[in-house]
Write a protein that holds these residues in place. Structure first.
Motif, short mmCIF file in Angstrom:
data_model
loop_
_atom_site.label_atom_id
_atom_site.label_comp_id
_atom_site.label_asym_id
_atom_site.label_seq_id
_atom_site.Cartn_x
_atom_site.Cartn_y
_atom_site.Cartn_z
N PRO A 1 47.79 -18.56 -3.96
CA PRO A 1 46.54 -19.10 -4.52
C PRO A 1 45.28 -18.28 -4.24
O PRO A 1 45.04 -17.88 -3.10
N ILE A 2 44.51 -18.09 -5.30
CA ILE A 2 43.28 -17.29 -5.19
C ILE A 2 42.04 -18.16 -5.39
O ILE A 2 40.93 -17.67 -5.42
N PHE A 3 42.24 -19.47 -5.52
CA PHE A 3 41.11 -20.36 -5.78
C PHE A 3 40.37 -20.70 -4.48
O PHE A 3 40.90 -20.51 -3.39
N GLN A 4 39.19 -21.27 -4.66
CA GLN A 4 38.40 -21.73 -3.52
C GLN A 4 39.21 -22.73 -2.70
O GLN A 4 39.70 -23.73 -3.24
N SER A 5 39.36 -22.44 -1.42
CA SER A 5 40.12 -23.35 -0.57
C SER A 5 39.60 -23.25 0.86
O SER A 5 38.74 -22.42 1.14
N GLY A 6 40.13 -24.10 1.73
CA GLY A 6 39.61 -24.11 3.09
C GLY A 6 40.54 -23.52 4.13
O GLY A 6 40.34 -23.71 5.32
N SER A 7 41.57 -22.80 3.69
CA SER A 7 42.56 -22.37 4.67
C SER A 7 42.95 -20.90 4.50
O SER A 7 42.58 -20.24 3.55
#
Ligand SMILES: [Ca+2]
Ligand SMILES: [Ca+2]
Ligand SMILES: [Ca+2]
Length: 535
Positions: A85-91
């Motif tokens: 995943p390349i989306f905005q995330s918190g990890s």
């Protein structure tokens, strides 16, 4: 802009399909069904700006290593890349998405992503995005809204309960506590979407539409067997439900209506029978799924033996009906790295040969082709999601930062792209050669594997493509072995009894068709692969 052009052509195609029927539809995914893939754990591949984290511009810089756009040569010639995943995330891993429409700023911008699609396309590579439909981040604005206000319109977008009900995943409850008498369902500890809610479904479908419009090749569907939970008479079913299959059938139709060339690959970490439900047109109707059972056998092949592997391939192809829906792979970001189990160069080469002589859609986990090891440490996913080793420069050539923000692999000073490329006898060169060999047999991905006379040490089988028949033998042992083909036992193909053979691999200059009279004996050296073409 080869397939960006095709995108417009496919609209025309849709028109003609509507008018003239769908006889040509089967060719739309040939780029995938005949291709070779490569998985990249995104933040560990290559850092272009010296902040210690892999990024989109870094991947663009390294595309020529994966495929320089010219068939053959010292690159891997892979056809598609799966990006974690390349989306905005918190990890660290990115599987907890906060915003499905934004690129994680650590990785770059939307403009960088658009450039990636164009640069990949120039080389004949398509980008497959990792799409997490089962759950999102605790910090996703809709979950914050739903968890913070019981009267919120987003409340029904997730699964809430006043009691810690008995539903279980992996023998423990997956209800997370928000407050007294307020629990949310989270298979992985992250909030699961209530994907059946029509508004949620529309939201998830729109995300796919957005990325398809950017010209991507398709999606890898994360943890998809967990999508929809069902309850019947108080008894829960949390995996592989009828609801999940029918939801995906709708999703697949939506995707194909937009772009018939786009593909869906499922992560269904389950038995081959369960996987078959997903690729079945009457089931979820997705294009392919990762064949976890086969990878497990490949990983332990020196314990299980070549014959068990051969039997497993046959079993799997019978269950799936068609090999081109089976993704065969060296490893992935959730698994022990291949070189941690298979320790010698010769054994790793034999395993590479086995992988690429297996029908299906092959994927390489980045670094497996250069014998990458786990990082030093006691536990944790970071150990095998480590930095790609490009050279023996500082930080394995991964970053110019003082310190990489991902772990470096053990022995990167020896096991890196630069060293493996310069050594013609390296494991990397075996990968390159095997991919070329595979591509020299049209329709190989969907060929049939016919077990013939394998033993623990030697796999001996026939490969039947639409038009050709081959005999293959691969010796995985440390000793030379003798194998035989009985002329009378060669499978009849298209009503024709074949008994002439040509040495197809390795190729010999003096190669001439010869007759198998009765029994042909073949000496197959330690770790050697021999392929004969039959007619
Ligand atoms: Ca960076
Ligand atoms: Ca090339
Ligand atoms: Ca779920």
């Amino acid at each position: 802009m080869e397939f960006l052009m095709k995108k417009y052509c496919s609209l025309l195609f849709l028109f003609f399909t509507f008018v003239y029927g769908n006889a040509e539809q089967s060719g739309a995914t040939d780029w995938f069904k005949n291709g070779v893939g490569y998985e990249i754990f995104f933040r560990s591949f290559y850092d272009s700006n010296g902040d210690g984290i892999g990024d989109i511009k870094g991947l663009i810089e390294k595309l020529d290593y994966l495929n320089d756009g010219v068939p053959g040569g010292n690159d891997l010639d892979i056809d598609f890349i799966w990006l974690t995943p390349i989306f905005q995330s918190g990890s660290f891993h990115g599987y907890d998405v906060i915003d499905y429409y934004t690129i994680n700023p650590r990785y770059g911008t939307m403009e960088d992503f658009d450039t990636l699609i164009v640069e990949a396309d120039k080389r004949g590579i398509r980008i497959i995005l990792d799409l997490v439909l089962n759950h999102c981040s605790h910090k996703h604005p809709y979950f914050l809204e739903a968890a913070g206000d019981k009267t919120s319109s987003k409340r029904d977008w997730f699964l809430f309960s006043e009691t810690n009900k008995t539903w279980m995943t992996w023998k423990k409850t997956s209800w997370g506590k928000i407050a007294e008498n307020d629990y949310f369902w989270g298979t992985f500890g992250l909030p699961d979407w209530n994907a059946e809610n029509p508004d949620t479904k529309a939201y998830l479908f729109d995300i796919a539409r957005f990325w398809l419009a950017k010209g991507i090749g398709g999606f890898r569907l994360d943890a998809i067997k967990h999508l929809i939970e069902e309850e019947d008479n108080g008894k829960e079913k949390t995996i592989n439900t009828a609801g999940t299959l029918s939801w995906l059938r709708d999703f697949s139709k939506m995707v194909k209506d937009i772009n018939p060339e786009a593909v869906l690959i499922g992560e269904i970490w389950d038995s081959i029978e369960s996987i078959a439900e997903y690729v079945n047109p009457e089931g979820a109707n997705i294009d392919a799924a990762f064949n976890f059972g086969l990878r497990g056998t490949l990983f332990n092949i020196f314990g299980f033996g070549a014959k068990m592997y051969s039997k497993k391939v046959e079993y799997s192809q019978n269950a799936l009906l068609s090999n081109d829906s089976s993704v065969v792979f060296s490893g992935n970001h959730d698994m022990q790295r291949l070189a941690s189990e298979i320790t010698t160069v010769d054994d790793l080469k034999a395993v590479a040969k086995m992988l690429f002589i297996t029908p299906g859609i092959p994927f390489i986990y980045y670094g497996d082709e250069i014998r990458s090891l786990h990082s030093m440490g006691t536990s944790g996913d970071m150990l095998y999601r480590n930095a790609m080793a490009w050279s023996n420069a500082k930080n394995a050539g991964f970053t110019t930062a003082e310190k990489a923000k991902v772990l470096l692999s053990t022995e990167w000073e020896k096991r890196n792209v630069q060293n493996e490329l310069s050594n013609k006898n390296s494991v990397l060169h075996t990968y390159i050669e095997m991919i070329q060999l595979r591509k020299s047999i049209p329709g190989f991905n969907n060929a049939r594997w016919i077990e013939y006379s394998s033993t623990k040490d030697v796999a001996s089988f026939f490969i039947e493509t639409k038009t050709e028949l081959y005999y293959c033998t691969l010796n995985i042992s440390d000793k030379n072995q003798n194998v035989t083909i009985q002329e009378s036992e060669i499978p009849v193909k298209d009503g024709v009894k074949r008994s002439m053979y040509e040495e197809f691999y390795p190729k010999h200059k003096e190669n001439k068709w010869q007759k198998i009279n009765g029994i042909k004996k073949i000496r197959v050296k330690s770790h050697e692969l021999i392929i004969l073409k039959l007619q």
